[in-house]
Design a protein around this motif. Structure first.
Motif, PDB file in Angstrom:
ATOM      1  N   TYR A 105       4.166   0.100   9.901  1.00 47.11           N
ATOM      2  CA  TYR A 105       3.771   1.381   9.313  1.00 47.11           C
ATOM      3  C   TYR A 105       2.410   1.763   9.860  1.00 47.11           C
ATOM      4  CZ  TYR A 105       7.587   0.514   6.078  1.00 47.11           C
ATOM      5  OH  TYR A 105       8.815   0.271   5.531  1.00 47.11           O
ATOM      6  N   TYR A 106       2.283   3.030  10.201  1.00 44.80           N
ATOM      7  CA  TYR A 106       1.065   3.545  10.826  1.00 44.80           C
ATOM      8  C   TYR A 106       0.652   4.825  10.091  1.00 44.80           C
ATOM      9  CZ  TYR A 106      -1.908   5.700  14.364  1.00 44.80           C
ATOM     10  OH  TYR A 106      -2.945   6.298  15.019  1.00 44.80           O
ATOM     11  N   ARG A 107      -0.616   4.897   9.725  1.00 47.76           N
ATOM     12  CA  ARG A 107      -1.109   6.077   9.024  1.00 47.76           C
ATOM     13  C   ARG A 107      -1.409   7.191  10.027  1.00 47.76           C
ATOM     14  NH1 ARG A 107      -3.073   6.951   3.904  1.00 47.76           N
ATOM     15  NH2 ARG A 107      -3.345   4.731   3.502  1.00 47.76           N
ATOM     16  N   SER A 108      -0.648   8.270   9.962  1.00 52.98           N
ATOM     17  CA  SER A 108      -0.874   9.450  10.799  1.00 52.98           C
ATOM     18  C   SER A 108      -1.498  10.546   9.934  1.00 52.98           C
ATOM     19  CB  SER A 108       0.456   9.944  11.393  1.00 52.98           C
ATOM     20  OG  SER A 108       1.263  10.498  10.374  1.00 52.98           O
ATOM     21  N   LYS A 109      -1.774  11.690  10.529  1.00 52.85           N
ATOM     22  CA  LYS A 109      -2.329  12.814   9.766  1.00 52.85           C
ATOM     23  C   LYS A 109      -1.385  13.271   8.658  1.00 52.85           C
ATOM     24  CE  LYS A 109      -3.448  14.865  13.753  1.00 52.85           C
ATOM     25  NZ  LYS A 109      -3.685  16.000  14.648  1.00 52.85           N
TER      26      LYS A 109
ATOM     27  N   ILE B   1       6.971   6.801   3.364  1.00 50.61           N
ATOM     28  CA  ILE B   1       6.711   7.280   4.723  1.00 50.61           C
ATOM     29  C   ILE B   1       7.269   8.681   4.911  1.00 50.61           C
ATOM     30  CG2 ILE B   1       6.737   4.936   5.653  1.00 50.61           C
ATOM     31  CD1 ILE B   1       9.387   5.592   7.054  1.00 50.61           C
TER      32      ILE B   1
ATOM     33  N   ASP C 233       0.868  -1.173   0.000  1.00 47.74           N
ATOM     34  CA  ASP C 233       0.000   0.000   0.000  1.00 47.74           C
ATOM     35  C   ASP C 233       0.907   1.227   0.000  1.00 47.74           C
ATOM     36  OD1 ASP C 233      -2.171   1.715   0.155  1.00 47.74           O
ATOM     37  OD2 ASP C 233      -2.520   1.382   2.290  1.00 47.74           O
ATOM     38  N   CYS C 234       0.651   2.153  -0.877  1.00 44.43           N
ATOM     39  CA  CYS C 234       1.418   3.403  -0.943  1.00 44.43           C
ATOM     40  C   CYS C 234       2.920   3.158  -1.086  1.00 44.43           C
ATOM     41  CB  CYS C 234       1.132   4.279   0.271  1.00 44.43           C
ATOM     42  SG  CYS C 234      -0.565   4.847   0.344  1.00 44.43           S
TER      43      CYS C 234
ATOM     44  N   GLY D  59       0.834  11.336   7.054  1.00 46.93           N
ATOM     45  CA  GLY D  59       1.128  10.238   6.138  1.00 46.93           C
ATOM     46  C   GLY D  59       1.590   9.040   6.933  1.00 46.93           C
ATOM     47  N   PHE D  60       2.089   8.034   6.261  1.00 41.88           N
ATOM     48  CA  PHE D  60       2.576   6.854   6.974  1.00 41.88           C
ATOM     49  C   PHE D  60       3.875   7.180   7.698  1.00 41.88           C
ATOM     50  CE2 PHE D  60      -0.084   4.386   4.003  1.00 41.88           C
ATOM     51  CZ  PHE D  60      -0.684   3.530   4.897  1.00 41.88           C
TER      52      PHE D  60
END
Length: 145
Positions: free
Chosen positions: A95-99, A135, A32-33, A101-102
């Motif tokens: 990987y964590y999606r934050s405001k 990221i 993803d991405c 981006g990842f």
């Protein structure tokens, strides 16, 4: 930002550490991405349980998993194990999606308490010239005292 976490405990005179190694080819991945995510399924869950069983049998104080080895969905079960064993588990990263981006963040679980530290300097393989891909740099570093 550096966050200081006071563990309010005596320092141990020794530490039994266990470094876990996984063969990434044995597991399922999704993309993803432009990033690879380890799929949460029976394969990885069974392997993590095997490591935790070995750690318990050997009275390990600290378990260290490699980067991208622990899917976010497994943190709860590892947290419970850490609480029961009064151990520390460094869950590699995910990987964590934050405001923004990842981000790549690493769960550090100490006696059942979960703390997240973030990768400040992504590797060239994690960056992308395409907006919304790859990221972004993290902003949170933890210092345990």
């Amino acid at each position: 930002m550096i966050e200081i976490i006071n563990l309010e405990q005596e320092k141990q005179t020794s530490c039994r550490a266990m470094i876990c190694q996984l063969d990434s080819q044995d597991f399922d991945w999704s993309n993803d991405c432009g990033l690879s995510f380890l799929s949460t399924n029976d394969k990885i869950s069974i392997k993590v349980k095997e490591f935790l069983k070995i750690a318990k049998h050997n009275s390990v104080d600290l378990i260290i998993f490699p980067e991208l080895a622990i899917p976010e969905k497994l943190i709860g079960s590892i947290q419970e194990w850490s609480r029961e064993q009064e151990s520390i588990v460094i869950c590699g990263s995910h990987y964590y999606r934050s405001k923004e981006g990842f981000i790549s963040r690493c769960p550090v679980i100490i006696k059942g308490n979960v703390y997240f530290t973030e990768k400040m300097f992504p590797s060239p393989l994690e960056k992308s010239p395409i907006l919304g891909e790859g990221i972004v740099s993290g902003a949170k570093v933890l210092k345990f005292t």
